[in-house]
Structures are given as structure tokens and as C-alpha cells.
Design a protein around this motif. Structure first.
Motif, PDB file in Angstrom:
ATOM      1  N   ARG A 142       0.832  -1.191   0.000  1.00  0.00           N
ATOM      2  CA  ARG A 142       0.000   0.000   0.000  1.00  0.00           C
ATOM      3  C   ARG A 142       0.872   1.249   0.000  1.00  0.00           C
ATOM      4  N   GLY A 143       0.678   2.102  -0.988  1.00  0.00           N
ATOM      5  CA  GLY A 143       1.454   3.334  -1.107  1.00  0.00           C
ATOM      6  C   GLY A 143       2.721   3.196  -1.918  1.00  0.00           C
ATOM      7  N   PHE A 144       3.064   1.968  -2.339  1.00  0.00           N
ATOM      8  CA  PHE A 144       4.272   1.762  -3.137  1.00  0.00           C
ATOM      9  C   PHE A 144       4.000   0.693  -4.171  1.00  0.00           C
ATOM     10  N   ALA A 145       4.210   1.040  -5.463  1.00  0.00           N
ATOM     11  CA  ALA A 145       3.999   0.092  -6.552  1.00  0.00           C
ATOM     12  C   ALA A 145       5.318  -0.137  -7.279  1.00  0.00           C
ATOM     13  N   ALA A 146       5.783  -1.366  -7.261  1.00  0.00           N
ATOM     14  CA  ALA A 146       7.029  -1.698  -7.938  1.00  0.00           C
ATOM     15  C   ALA A 146       6.862  -1.551  -9.445  1.00  0.00           C
ATOM     16  N   THR A 147       7.834  -0.921 -10.078  1.00  0.00           N
ATOM     17  CA  THR A 147       7.815  -0.751 -11.542  1.00  0.00           C
ATOM     18  C   THR A 147       8.995  -1.445 -12.220  1.00  0.00           C
ATOM     19  N   ARG A 148      10.038  -1.726 -11.472  1.00  0.00           N
ATOM     20  CA  ARG A 148      11.217  -2.375 -12.051  1.00  0.00           C
ATOM     21  C   ARG A 148      11.922  -3.168 -10.961  1.00  0.00           C
ATOM     22  N   VAL A 149      12.276  -4.399 -11.269  1.00  0.00           N
ATOM     23  CA  VAL A 149      13.005  -5.253 -10.335  1.00  0.00           C
ATOM     24  C   VAL A 149      14.192  -5.828 -11.077  1.00  0.00           C
ATOM     25  N   SER A 150      15.368  -5.633 -10.538  1.00  0.00           N
ATOM     26  CA  SER A 150      16.572  -6.126 -11.209  1.00  0.00           C
ATOM     27  C   SER A 150      17.569  -6.618 -10.179  1.00  0.00           C
ATOM     28  N   GLY A 151      18.417  -7.529 -10.609  1.00  0.00           N
ATOM     29  CA  GLY A 151      19.422  -8.081  -9.716  1.00  0.00           C
ATOM     30  C   GLY A 151      20.819  -7.746 -10.173  1.00  0.00           C
ATOM     31  N   LEU A 152      21.705  -7.475  -9.207  1.00  0.00           N
ATOM     32  CA  LEU A 152      23.119  -7.280  -9.502  1.00  0.00           C
ATOM     33  C   LEU A 152      23.866  -8.529  -9.063  1.00  0.00           C
ATOM     34  N   PRO A 153      24.536  -9.202  -9.996  1.00  0.00           N
ATOM     35  CA  PRO A 153      25.290 -10.408  -9.608  1.00  0.00           C
ATOM     36  C   PRO A 153      26.556 -10.046  -8.855  1.00  0.00           C
ATOM     37  N   VAL A 154      27.123 -11.051  -8.224  1.00  0.00           N
ATOM     38  CA  VAL A 154      28.383 -10.824  -7.515  1.00  0.00           C
ATOM     39  C   VAL A 154      29.494 -10.588  -8.530  1.00  0.00           C
ATOM     40  N   HIS A 155      30.503  -9.834  -8.100  1.00  0.00           N
ATOM     41  CA  HIS A 155      31.723  -9.738  -8.880  1.00  0.00           C
ATOM     42  C   HIS A 155      32.561 -10.994  -8.614  1.00  0.00           C
ATOM     43  N   THR A 156      33.032 -11.607  -9.654  1.00  0.00           N
ATOM     44  CA  THR A 156      33.912 -12.766  -9.494  1.00  0.00           C
ATOM     45  C   THR A 156      34.984 -12.729 -10.562  1.00  0.00           C
ATOM     46  N   GLY A 157      36.210 -12.534 -10.168  1.00  0.00           N
ATOM     47  CA  GLY A 157      37.292 -12.434 -11.128  1.00  0.00           C
ATOM     48  C   GLY A 157      37.623 -13.727 -11.826  1.00  0.00           C
ATOM     49  N   MET A 158      37.114 -14.856 -11.316  1.00  0.00           N
ATOM     50  CA  MET A 158      37.372 -16.144 -11.968  1.00  0.00           C
ATOM     51  C   MET A 158      36.666 -16.248 -13.315  1.00  0.00           C
ATOM     52  N   VAL A 159      35.583 -15.503 -13.481  1.00  0.00           N
ATOM     53  CA  VAL A 159      34.791 -15.539 -14.712  1.00  0.00           C
ATOM     54  C   VAL A 159      34.729 -14.121 -15.270  1.00  0.00           C
ATOM     55  N   PRO A 160      34.999 -13.929 -16.561  1.00  0.00           N
ATOM     56  CA  PRO A 160      35.052 -12.555 -17.091  1.00  0.00           C
ATOM     57  C   PRO A 160      33.711 -11.837 -17.116  1.00  0.00           C
ATOM     58  N   LEU A 161      32.608 -12.581 -17.185  1.00  0.00           N
ATOM     59  CA  LEU A 161      31.301 -11.942 -17.368  1.00  0.00           C
ATOM     60  C   LEU A 161      30.231 -12.755 -16.662  1.00  0.00           C
ATOM     61  N   THR A 162      29.360 -12.082 -15.917  1.00  0.00           N
ATOM     62  CA  THR A 162      28.221 -12.723 -15.281  1.00  0.00           C
ATOM     63  C   THR A 162      26.971 -11.948 -15.621  1.00  0.00           C
ATOM     64  N   ILE A 163      25.927 -12.656 -16.049  1.00  0.00           N
ATOM     65  CA  ILE A 163      24.656 -12.017 -16.408  1.00  0.00           C
ATOM     66  C   ILE A 163      23.541 -12.665 -15.612  1.00  0.00           C
ATOM     67  N   ALA A 164      22.823 -11.851 -14.848  1.00  0.00           N
ATOM     68  CA  ALA A 164      21.657 -12.315 -14.108  1.00  0.00           C
ATOM     69  C   ALA A 164      20.412 -11.854 -14.852  1.00  0.00           C
ATOM     70  N   VAL A 165      19.547 -12.800 -15.178  1.00  0.00           N
ATOM     71  CA  VAL A 165      18.352 -12.529 -15.972  1.00  0.00           C
ATOM     72  C   VAL A 165      17.129 -12.655 -15.083  1.00  0.00           C
ATOM     73  N   MET A 166      16.245 -11.678 -15.174  1.00  0.00           N
ATOM     74  CA  MET A 166      15.012 -11.697 -14.390  1.00  0.00           C
ATOM     75  C   MET A 166      13.902 -11.108 -15.235  1.00  0.00           C
ATOM     76  N   GLU A 167      12.735 -11.741 -15.230  1.00  0.00           N
ATOM     77  CA  GLU A 167      11.589 -11.243 -15.979  1.00  0.00           C
ATOM     78  C   GLU A 167      10.569 -10.659 -15.008  1.00  0.00           C
ATOM     79  N   ALA A 168      10.055  -9.483 -15.351  1.00  0.00           N
ATOM     80  CA  ALA A 168       9.070  -8.823 -14.495  1.00  0.00           C
ATOM     81  C   ALA A 168       8.288  -7.816 -15.315  1.00  0.00           C
ATOM     82  N   GLY A 169       6.976  -7.791 -15.136  1.00  0.00           N
ATOM     83  CA  GLY A 169       6.146  -6.793 -15.796  1.00  0.00           C
ATOM     84  C   GLY A 169       6.211  -6.829 -17.301  1.00  0.00           C
ATOM     85  N   GLY A 170       6.433  -7.996 -17.897  1.00  0.00           N
ATOM     86  CA  GLY A 170       6.502  -8.099 -19.343  1.00  0.00           C
ATOM     87  C   GLY A 170       7.835  -7.692 -19.934  1.00  0.00           C
TER      88      GLY A 170
END
Length: 992
Positions: free
Chosen positions: A331-359
């Protein structure tokens, strides 16, 4: 009060021991969930909900005690931080997101509340106690309590290894050899720069098999054998399991370029069906090593991966599923965007976290930083966005130095290279210092006449030194210039001056008495004395980046041209892109041959003068001699051409000598001509297919033409947008179309023009605001996003057409034609000539009652008094009626069957008639001296080809200059007889 539950505890799993070893190597090693929305959440309410959720999910209160995680009983802290919004999608080195969490003394989890626009709640958890699914479960419990609902809780004390044992996991793990290359190339650290980068990206749609689609793009970027790690949630094996612990193990996907996402997706599904992730529980043995030893090995692996480019995997791609925005609202707050930040890990050059929300699909990205990584990462994300079916393309961010003015940039080059050539032409050479002094004097004159910042000053002049000084002087006065073409009819010039509300006109003396300009104050360029340093405002910049730099008029469907207002910042933004696209710099010699009233002329004038290059003035009309000088001479090395004019250059057999950059635009470009252009200009020349309505500051997208097959007729892509420019592909209801589908192109960003001068109604129709608040220009062009992320032009929504690069509304020509007293009704349509590949206008008319059918020459003369040459139809046909469809619209398909034309007399042919017949594709025997080139379907570009052949085959070398000069003023009445007479005079000097 005594708790109803025993103290929560669970063992530190082998995987979590590995995370503890990595904590200090890649801080903060935290999973972070960002919930953005509208409305507000009270600090006290949030703190109470966080405490309640931690009671129900004790995994949020864990600290390490030896080999176990133990509930500390202390709720995660809530920090309210004002004036620290997470603006934008680049969150590198943000102090709120990079501070570590303490696994021993706590807290291992915390919540940040950042009031602002939008309001943001950040859930942070040390990866040793939670995975992405666990953080999401905890966050939903917090919002459940904020809504006043009872918590469900997550009290399972299970670890990944115990769950795998329960599930009977095992099998042969994947053999890990460090040979997988990074999609971002090798990384070399940059002093003072962050060691890691974070990015977020929103894709305005969701796609099946998103992980496989991303993997396909990464594989293509690696360019060889690629291994991608895909974390798999072990909770899928027990749907009733509620735990916030680290319950994911990897699947490994091996691929090579050319493997489509379907094949990669099939491999992923096969691995999940076979539960291969369970075999990876003890892979490598690092998990069971002492922390110090594991940390040393990991540090060495990070160093070698960054320096050699060899990694255990190329990337980690993790999909955390679909999020219901309602679950993270209250009540009083409507989420419009939800996103995740993955951990930094130097063992792997690139990390992508995928999340679907609101189409939409949210991408959270972490990668190792280094020299050149940032643009490569943005490039990769553009392609991933396109692969996920994005109907919105976002270019690279705006250059932080782009908030300048054209005059400010011009003065930079005056100061740095005052004696360098600024303008070259028949008059000689004009240096930057001389142009600066001359334009300062003109600015002072204008200010003395009352011109102020924001005014519009017209300029009527040929392509001369004085005209260039005049346009720069207008800009220096703080006003916007409106360039008029002396070749245009007086009626059109008068109408545009009146429409624009011009109070002052700069003019060369020969045009000072032009009809219709007498009521407007005129300043004659030749009468303005040049005194260095003279004039109010000399040496200062009176304009601001958001001020209008120039106004250019384009055709209007109602018969009323509309003036596009382009701001300084729009062209400055284009300049930043053009510096690379067109190789702009001090060596640039940009050909200025266009009609002064077109936006291409503004590019030819402003781009070189704000990059330290020179404008090369090409006087007179375009003909085979001027084209030869442009493309085969030694001066010009940069040019903008339309495909129609390029066709002429190819047919003339010219051999360009020193071109650095050729921009092709204004009309659709197809592969055969692109292939010819690529071969014609040679490998050292930058050849581009450029796209841009006048409303988008000349060019807003470009495609670099490399190898082209040329055997097909496919359109050449219009490429990627310029810096900061966004592109949306929308349907009629302004909703994103599906991936690869055609929709209308809407452009946003710093190059969007201000609107139409004194036309608020039309401005509101074309410059619109999307639901997310972005102001965009609705182009009326159709297009789609290709699989590689580039744009393809697919035609027009309306009847608007490009005639030799000029935007024409057939309705404007139709309204002028219908104004003739002998014409009762008229229709004008655009026809594409397949044999030439260009567009022409065809007019159909019904005679007024009791009136004779007008002669074609009469109609052409009538139109030429108010329209430029390129807007006069190539064909006129008298019809009994204008056919309509059942819904009352023009039936273009039926017009061709309603012609009632009278053939011309049959006369003997000669050499020139044969040339006409070849160019116009008519029977030479039907041509007499009265035959009009334009009435027979010719246009100015066809005339260039015809005159060049007459000059070469009939007039002969050495006589062609006089021949062309003789015809220059006959553009509206180019008859066979006149051409014959001019050819005869050129061949016989005594008759000149």
C-alpha cells in the motif's frame, strides 16, 4: 519472550566455503536485488517488516561460527539514505553497493531505502548465506508483511551438499580446462578505474529460451569454442522446499559459432532432464581446501584469466525466473522495475543475471574491467538485447563533453589552428581566423539591427564565402539561421519567410530585390565591413546548447511546408558520432553542393567547421562536370550523397581518387548499389548507409558497409543509432512489436528536434511522449530490428516519399496543382521506377468544366512558380475522374488504367534524340524539338546523365564547360531543341 523455534543453524557447505575464500578477492561478493517503484515506504514500517521477515526467514540473520551458520537473532539493519539515488544503469564503485558484508560479526544481510525518483529498496545478502532465489524469497516476505499479510517463512536448514545427497546425486562432473575465451577480450587494468563493472539493461519484452539466446550471442562474440555456466536451482527437485540458502549448482553449455540458440537450448534442456547439475557438487576440489589455499589458487586463476584470456568458462548466465511486481509492492508503493546485480567474481570474465518482471526482461551484469572493456560490454549488451526480441535499441551513452554549442566548438578550432583552411572554393581559401572575423562582424551587425537570442534570421545567398560567414554569424548572434535557395521560386521563398516570422534577411546583393522580401529588413552581406574583434558579442558564445541552431523547411501534406527546428546539442551530438563515422578531423574536406535549404547542406557546412576540417564549396547546379570535380578532383574527400545521385556517379564511370568517407542517405539503399559503391570507392574509404529525418538532426543511425554480395535486392541496414539515441519499434497503438516484426520507428535522445516552428498542432502529432516519460520523434517510417541488433528501413506509414533525397508530401504538390483554374481535381502519387530504382511523382488531373485540357508545359510552369524542381511531377496524365476506393481513399491502383494522353508527332531521330531515348527509355522516333525532357519522365538526375552523354558524344572534350553553362538556367524547360542549339553553339565557337 522465548521463541517458539529452536535456534536456526546449518552447516557451511563446500560451495559456501569457496565463496568465503572469494569474499576479499572480489568484494562485496553480495547478491543484490533492486526494487524500484512509485510511491513511498515509511522507514519505521520497513524496519518492522524486515525484522518480521527475518524471524520467518532466519537465513537473513546468519553469522559464521566455525563450520556452521548460526542465527544471530539480530535483524538485518535498514538504512535510509537520502540524496544517493542509483541513477542510470552504470553502478560502478557506488559506495552503497560495494561496501562489504561481514560473515563473522554481521550483518550478512541489510536493506537500503533510497527515497527519490524512483524510490528504491535494495536487498543485500552476502553470497555465502543466500543465492539469488533466496534473496527474492526474503524480499517477498518483507513486502508480504508491509501489506499486512502473515509471513509464510523459510526455515529449512538444508545445504546444497545435503540436498544433493538426499536426491541421490552423483555422476561424472565436467572436466574443467581453462581454455574458454572472454567475449570482452583480454583485460588490462586501468589505474584508478574500478576493477569490476556493473551494468543493468531493460529489454521491453520477454523471450522463450532467454539463456540460450544470450549464450548464442556470447558464443558469436568469443568467435570460437565457448563454455558457459548456467546455475540451476536445486529447489526444482523439491517444490515444497523453502530455504534461502545457496541451493544452485552449474550446468555447462559448450558451443561454437554457428550453433543457433535452438541447439543450445536443446542441450540445456537435455542436461536438466538428466539432472547433470547434481554431478557438479564436488567438481575441482577447491571447496574442500583450506580457505587460504583456495584463495591463493583463485587469485592466480583471476590473474591468468585476465592476462591470457583463458578462463574456465566464458560467462555465467543465471535466470532467476519471473517476478510478480505485485509481490514486491504494498500500500502506497507500486514496484515498476526489479533487477538483480550479480556478484563480482574475477574467476569468470562476465556474469549475467536474468530476471523477468512486468513483461520486460531485466539484465544485471558484472564483468572484469580493463582498457576498452566498457564499450565492448555495451556493444555486447546491444546484441543481447536484440537477440531477446528488443523493440528498443539504445546507443552508447552521450559524451559527457557533448553539452556544447556549435559556435563554441568552432571557436575552439579558431584558437587552436587560426590559419588552417575553413572554406575552400572558386574564390580561393578562407582561414578559420578570417572566417571568425567575418562572422563576428556579421553577428555584430545583426545584434545592432535588434536580432536577439532565439530569433530566426533567413539567409538568401549562393554557396559562397559570404554565405558561410553569414550562417556562422547568425549562430554567433544567438539566432537560428534559415537558409533559402535562390533557385526556389519567389512564391515559396516568400511563403517560408512569412511562415517563419523572419524579421531580418541576410542576402547577397544580387538577391536583395527578390520579390516578396521587400517587407522584411534586409542586410546585404557585401556591405558589412570586417573589422577584427568588432561587433557586440564578438568572441563570446551567445547561444546555449538547447537553443535552435537552424530551421529547415520540408514538404507538408496540406500544401504548407513545415519548419523543423534543430538545436545546437542535436548537431553536437551528431558530431561526436560523426568524428568516428565520417572520420572527421583537420584533414576533412567536405563537399557542399546541396540545395542550401536541405538539412544535408547543414551537415556539409557544420560538421567540418566544428571538427577542424574545411567546407569545399561546389557552385552551380549538379551536373557531370561538378560530379567529376567532386569525385575525381584532389580536394574533396568527404561527401554525402543520395542513392539516386550515386547511381548517376556509377553510370558516369567516374573513378574516385581520394575519398575518406562517403555517407549514402536520404533514400532506401539496396544491396546491388551498395556493392557497386563499396567497389567504386575502394577499401580505404569509409562507406556508410546513413539514416535520419530532419527532425532528428540530420543523421541518427548509420551502418558501415563492408563486404556486400550484391546479388540480391535486399535493403541495406540503416545500422545503429548515434550516441544516446534510443529507437523504439511500435505498433499502431504504440506498443512494442514482437522480435523481428515491422513497426513504426520512434527515436529519442539528444538529437530529437524542438518541433515545428509556429506549428504546435503538428508538433504535438509528431513529437510525442511515451508511457515511460521519454520524448520521442514519431518518424512515420517503418522498420524492424535485425537479429544482429541493427535497424532495417521498411518503407513509410503514410504517403510521404523521398525524391532524390528530398522529403516530399505528394499532397503538397497535389494542392498546388489543383489551384490551377483549369484543373478541377488532381491526384499525385509516387511511383518507383524498377529500371532505375528511384522514385518519381506522377500527376493525374481532371479538367474543370468548360476548360480546355492544360498543356503539360503550362502545368509545369504553374508548379515551378511555387515548388522546387524536384517536386514537379515527371509525368502528367489527364483522366476522366479520380478513382476512389470503397472507403473514399485514392485508388492508386486504378489510376494507371484511366489515362487519356495524346501521343506526340513522329519525326526523324538524330544522335541527341537517341541519347534521350536511351536515358528516358522512350522511342526516339517520337521526339521532336518541342519534346520536354521532364514531361517525358526525366528528372534532374536523369538530366545529369543525359547532358554528360551529349557533352561526351556530341559536343566533345574542351567544349563541355560552355555547353553546360548554356543550359544551367533552362532547368524548367529542357527541350530537345534547346539542347541541340546549345550543343551546336558549343561545337562552333563563332556562334557562341
Amino acid at each position: 519472550m522465548t521463541s517458539a523455534f529452536p535456534v536456526f543453524t546449518r552447516p557451511v557447505s563446500p560451495t559456501e566455503r569457496l565463496y568465503l575464500a572469494m569474499q576479499t578477492l572480489a568484494p562485496p561478493f553480495a547478491i543484490q536485488l533492486l526494487v524500484e517503484g512509485v510511491g513511498a515506504i515509511a522507514e519505521l514500517d520497513l524496519a518492522v517488516a524486515v525484522a518480521g521477515a527475518a524471524q520467518a526467514c532466519p537465513g537473513a540473520r546468519l553469522v559464521r561460527r566455525g563450520d556452521d551458520w548460526v542465527d544471530s537473532g539480530v535483524a538485518p539493519p535498514v538504512h535510509v539514505i537520502s540524496d544517493a539515488g542509483l541513477s542510470g544503469d552504470s553502478l560502478d564503485d557506488h559506495p552503497l553497493l560495494t561496501r562489504p558484508l561481514d560473515p563473522v560479526d554481521g550483518p550478512t544481510c541489510e536493506v537500503l531505502l533510497l527515497p527519490g525518483s524512483p524510490n528504491t529498496v535494495v536487498f543485500r545478502a552476502f553470497h555465502g548465506v543466500m543465492d539469488g532465489k533466496g534473496v527474492h524469497l526474503w524480499a517477498t516476505e518483507v513486502f508480504r508483511l508491509l501489506r499486512g499479510e502473515r509471513p509464510v517463512g523459510a526455515r529449512e536448514a538444508v545445504a546444497d551438499h545435503t540436498l544433493v545427497e538426499r536426491l541421490g546425486g552423483g555422476g561424472k562432473p565436467t572436466v574443467m580446462i581453462p581454455r574458454s575465451r572472454s567475449p570482452l577480450g583480454r583485460t588490462k587494468s586501468v589505474s584508478g578505474e574500478p576493477e569490476f563493472l556493473w551494468r543493468r539493461r531493460t529489454v521491453g519484452s520477454t523471450s522463450p529460451a532467454a539463456v540460450a539466446r544470450i549464450a548464442e550471442v556470447i558464443t558469436a562474440a568469443v568467435g570460437g569454442r565457448t563454455r558457459i555456466m548456467v546455475p540451476v536451482d536445486l529447489r526444482r527437485h523439491d517444490r515444497d522446499l523453502r530455504s534461502t540458502a545457496n541451493l544452485s549448482l552449474p550446468l555447462f553449455l559448450d558451443s561454437v559459432p554457428g550453433d543457433g540458440w535452438q541447439r543450445i537450448h536443446a542441450g540445456l534442456l537435455r542436461g536438466m532432464v538428466e539432472s547433470r547439475e547434481l554431478a557438479e557438487m564436488n567438481n575441482g576440489g577447491l571447496q574442500r581446501m583450506p580457505t587460504a589455499a583456495a584463495r591463493a589458487i583463485i587469485r592466480a586463476g583471476m590473474f591468468l584469466g585476465a592476462r591470457t584470456g583463458n578462463n574456465l568458462v566464458s560467462a555465467i548466465v543465471s535466470h532467476t525466473g519471473t517476478t510478480d511486481l505485485g509481490e514486491l509492492s504494498c500500500r502506497g508503493f507500486a514496484a515498476t522495475r526489479v533487477s538483480g546485480l550479480p556478484v563480482h567474481t574475477g574467476m569468470v570474465p562476465l556474469t549475467i543475471a536474468v530476471m523477468e518482471a512486468g513483461g520486460s526482461t531485466e539484465l544485471g551484469v558484472s564483468c572484469r574491467n580493463g582498457a576498452g572493456v566498457e564499450p565492448r560490454l555495451d556493444w555486447l549488451l546491444d546484441r543481447i538485447e536484440a537477440a531477446l526480441g528488443a523493440t528498443r535499441v539504445v546507443a552508447a551513452p552521450v559524451d559527457p563533453q557533448a553539452d556544447r554549442t556549435l559556435t563554441g566548438l568552432f571557436r575552439d578550432h579558431v584558437r587552436s589552428a587560426p590559419e588552417a583552411p575553413a572554406v575552400l572554393g572558386p574564390e580561393g581559401e578562407l582561414s578559420y581566423a578570417a572566417l571568425d572575423a567575418w562572422s563576428d562582424a556579421i553577428a555584430g551587425e545583426l545584434r545592432g539591427r535588434g536580432v536577439r537570442r532565439g530569433d530566426v534570421v533567413a539567409i538568401l545567398a549562393r554557396r559562397t564565402f559570404a554565405a558561410v560567414a553569414g550562417q556562422i554569424g547568425i549562430l554567433k548572434s544567438g539566432a537560428a539561421f534559415l537558409a533559402l535557395d535562390p533557385h526556389h521560386p519567389d512564391e515559396r521563398i516568400r511563403g517560408i519567410v512569412d511562415e517563419a516570422g523572419v524579421g531580418c534577411v541576410l542576402t547577397e546583393r544580387e538577391f536583395a530585390a527578390r520579390a516578396g522580401l521587400g517587407a522584411v529588413a534586409a542586410a546585404v552581406l557585401e556591405d558589412i565591413p570586417v573589422r577584427t574583434g568588432d561587433g557586440e558579442g564578438a568572441g563570446t558564445d551567445l547561444a546555449e546548447p538547447g537553443d535552435v541552431a537552424y530551421v529547415t523547411y520540408t514538404s507538408g501534406s496540406t500544401g504548407r511546408p513545415k519548419g523543423v527546428q534543430v538545436e545546437h546539442r542535436g548537431i553536437v551530438n551528431l558530431l561526436r558520432a560523426g568524428a568516428e563515422l565520417y572520420r572527421l578531423g583537420p584533414e576533412t574536406r567536405f563537399a557542399y553542393y546541396h540545395t542550401q535549404a536541405a538539412d544535408m547542406a547543414c551537415a556539409a557546412l557544420l560538421l567540418p567547421l566544428t571538427s577542424g576540417g574545411a567546407v569545399v564549396l561546389v557552385p552551380g547546379e549538379v551536373n557531370h562536370l561538378t560530379l567529376t570535380e567532386i569525385f575525381e578532383g584532389s580536394t574533396v574527400n568527404t561527401v554525402m550523397v543520395t542513392p539516386s545521385l550515386l547511381e548517376v556517379v556509377v553510370r558516369l564511370g567516374l573513378e574516385p581518387a581520394a575519398m575518406r568517407a562517403v555517407s549514402i542517405g536520404g533514400e532506401a539503399l539496396h544491396e546491388p548499389l551498395a556493392a557497386e559503391a563499396r567497389a567504386l570507392f575502394g577499401p580505404e574509404c569509409r562507406v556508410l548507409n546513413s539514416y535520419g529525418p530532419a527532425e532528428m538532426s540530420i543523421v541518427c543511425a548509420a551502418h558501415r558497409i563492408e563486404a556486400v554480395d550484391g546479388s540480391g535486392a535486399a535493403p541495406v541496414p540503416i545500422g545503429r543509432p548515434t550516441a544516446g539515441t534510443t529507437v523504439h519499434v511500435l505498433d499502431a497503438a504504440r506498443r512494442p512489436v514482437l522480435a523481428g516484426e515491422i513497426g513504426e520507428l520512434y527515436f529519442g535522445g539528444p538529437q530529437v528536434g524542438r518541433g515545428y516552428l509556429n506549428r504546435p498542432d503538428l508538433t504535438a502529432q509528431r513529437f510525442v511522449t511515451l508511457p515511460d516519460g521519454e520524448r520521442v520523434y514519431r518518424t512515420g517510417d517503418l522498420g524492424r530490428i535485425l537479429p544482429g541488433g541493427e535497424l532495417e528501413f521498411s518503407g513509410r506509414v503514410d504517403s510521404q516519399v523521398k525524391i532524390r533525397g528530398n522529403r516530399v508530401e505528394p499532397g503538397e504538390v497535389q494542392s498546388r496543382l489543383a489551384a490551377h483554374p483549369a484543373v478541377a481535381r488532381a491526384a499525385v502519387v509516387a511511383v518507383r521506377r524498377a529500371e532505375r530504382g528511384d522514385n518519381v511523382l506522377v500527376a493525374y488531373l481532371v479538367a474543370s468544366a468548360g476548360e480546355s485540357v492544360p498543356e503539360v508545359s503550362t502545368l509545369r510552369d504553374h508548379l515551378s512558380r511555387s515548388l522546387p524542381t524536384y517536386m514537379i511531377p515527371a509525368e502528367f496524365h489527364v483522366v476522366a475522374d479520380i478513382p476512389l476506393t470503397s472507403n473514399g481513399k485514392l485508388d492508386s491502383a486504378s489510376l494507371g488504367t484511366a489515362r487519356a494522353d495524346t501521343p506526340t508527332a513522329v519525326l526523324p531521330a538524330d544522335d541527341i534524340a537517341e541519347i534521350w531515348a536511351c536515358v528516358l527509355r522512350v522511342d526516339a522516333s517520337t521526339l521532336d524539338d518541342a519534346a520536354d525532357f521532364f514531361e517525358l519522365g526525366g528528372d534532374s538526375l536523369a538530366a545529369v546523365e543525359m547532358l554528360s552523354q551529349v557533352s561526351r558524344r556530341v559536343v566533345g572534350p574542351g567544349n563541355d564547360v560552355g555547353f553546360v553553362a548554356d543550359l544551367e538556367d533552362l532547368v524548367h524547360r529542357l527541350t530537345l531543341g534547346r539542347v541541340r542549339q546549345a550543343a551546336h553553339r558549343a561545337r562552333v565557337p563563332a556562334h557562341r
